[in-house]
Design a protein around this motif. Structure first.
Motif, short mmCIF file in Angstrom:
data_model
loop_
_atom_site.label_atom_id
_atom_site.label_comp_id
_atom_site.label_asym_id
_atom_site.label_seq_id
_atom_site.Cartn_x
_atom_site.Cartn_y
_atom_site.Cartn_z
N LEU A 1 37.95 13.65 35.85
CA LEU A 1 38.04 15.09 36.07
C LEU A 1 39.25 15.38 36.96
CD1 LEU A 1 34.29 16.00 36.72
CD2 LEU A 1 35.55 15.95 34.56
N ASN A 2 40.09 16.30 36.52
CA ASN A 2 41.28 16.68 37.28
C ASN A 2 40.93 17.87 38.18
OD1 ASN A 2 42.76 14.74 35.84
ND2 ASN A 2 43.19 16.19 34.19
N GLU A 3 40.39 17.57 39.37
CA GLU A 3 39.86 18.62 40.23
C GLU A 3 40.93 19.60 40.69
OE1 GLU A 3 37.64 16.83 43.36
OE2 GLU A 3 36.27 15.78 42.00
N ASP A 4 42.07 19.08 41.13
CA ASP A 4 43.14 19.97 41.61
C ASP A 4 43.67 20.84 40.48
OD1 ASP A 4 42.86 18.91 44.11
OD2 ASP A 4 44.55 17.52 43.94
N ILE A 5 43.83 20.22 39.30
CA ILE A 5 44.32 20.97 38.14
C ILE A 5 43.31 22.04 37.74
CG2 ILE A 5 44.85 20.80 35.68
CD1 ILE A 5 46.08 18.06 36.26
N SER A 6 42.04 21.68 37.73
CA SER A 6 40.99 22.64 37.35
C SER A 6 40.98 23.83 38.29
CB SER A 6 39.62 21.96 37.37
OG SER A 6 39.55 20.94 36.42
N SER A 7 41.09 23.55 39.57
CA SER A 7 41.11 24.64 40.56
C SER A 7 42.28 25.58 40.32
CB SER A 7 41.18 24.04 41.97
OG SER A 7 41.27 25.06 42.94
N GLN B 1 44.13 21.70 31.43
CA GLN B 1 43.70 20.33 31.16
C GLN B 1 42.77 19.86 32.28
OE1 GLN B 1 47.88 19.10 30.87
NE2 GLN B 1 47.37 18.20 28.89
N PRO B 2 41.51 20.30 32.26
CA PRO B 2 40.62 19.98 33.37
C PRO B 2 40.14 18.53 33.43
CG PRO B 2 39.46 21.25 31.69
CD PRO B 2 40.90 21.23 31.29
N TYR B 3 40.37 17.76 32.38
CA TYR B 3 39.95 16.37 32.41
C TYR B 3 40.79 15.54 31.45
CZ TYR B 3 37.58 17.05 27.90
OH TYR B 3 37.31 17.30 26.58
#
Length: 266
Positions: free
Chosen positions: A42-48, A166-168
């Motif tokens: 999971l791309n936490e920083d990107i998702s945020s 791209q959240p993940y």
């Protein structure tokens, strides 16, 4: 006699592999797991950042392609105290979605899509999407690292500006496991291999070999959970791909059992 009696079935899935093997065993077969998906990251920083940009910008369409993706975005919104705003804006947006898991999440949150890919493919969804009616029409595209550039290019080709979310992503699977699966297929010591995502197929054929394709076209049955996965197998040159009428794991195993039962009577 059950169709899968004494059949040795490779299972390429990571998630739900135990459940699939249990279904296979209930029908007399032996499921052997070769996790081919790779670890989900999971791309936490990107998702945020994706959530913040979505809330601060205007989009003509929101395209949601996977249940994992939209759930990850929603979780990030919740962690940043923006869940209510996120859901409210989705409710006001034109939503185009692909996939049963994506639809499940929308239902859970009382959201209604404007466009739905009936066969689960992005090609069908894009065929439904109207051409831009104004300059600088924009799309929020939730995707992941696989085919993301291709999808973005297709939308840009018809005139949309695309924001790519791209959240993940997936890490590559174990090379040892993939080599073992390839060896078993080439030796044709597996009667069939079941795939539950196109990612698994892509990982298997990351370095395509004629031997792999020939083994599937000879005695090893390629089984796909649904149309998207089946197309990826067909794109690798596999002539016969078995898939159920409904893209569900149970239906997939039942279809495989019926396939072998039919062979017993012919």
């Amino acid at each position: 006699m059950k169709g899968l009696t004494d059949k040795r079935i490779g299972v390429a899935a990571d998630r739900k592999s135990e459940a699939i093997c249990k279904l296979i065993e209930n029908m007399g077969g032996n499921g052997v797991v070769y996790p081919s998906q790779g670890k989900q990251v999971l791309n936490e920083d990107i998702s945020s950042q994706n959530v913040k940009d979505y809330l601060n910008k205007t989009f003509d369409w929101v395209i949601l392609t996977t249940g994992i993706g939209v759930r990850t975005l929603a979780q990030s919104a919740a962690e940043n105290n923006m869940r209510d705003k996120f859901l409210e804006k989705l409710g006001q947006s034109s939503l185009a979605i692909r996939g049963s898991k994506t639809m499940d999440w929308l239902r859970e949150n009382h959201l209604n899509p404007d466009l739905v890919s009936e066969d689960g493919t992005m090609d069908h969804l894009f065929s439904l999407l109207p051409s831009p009616t104004k300059e600088a029409a924009s799309v929020f595209l939730q995707a992941y690292h696989q085919d993301d550039a291709l999808l973005k290019n297709k939308l840009e080709a018809v005139g949309y500006n695309v924001y790519l979310s791209q959240p993940y992503a997936f890490e590559p699977p174990s090379e040892t496991i993939m080599n073992s699966l390839k060896e078993e297929i080439v030796k044709q010591s597996l009667d069939a291999v079941v795939f539950t995502s196109k990612t698994q197929v892509k990982n298997l054929f990351n370095t395509p070999t004629q031997e792999l394709t020939e083994a599937f076209n000879d005695q090893v049955l390629a089984v796909a959970v649904g149309k998207v996965t089946a197309k990826e197998l067909e794109d690798q040159g596999i002539n016969q791909v078995l898939q159920p009428n409904r893209p569900k794991m149970g239906a997939m195993v039942v279809a495989m059992d019926r396939y072998y039962q039919k062979k017993l009577t012919t």
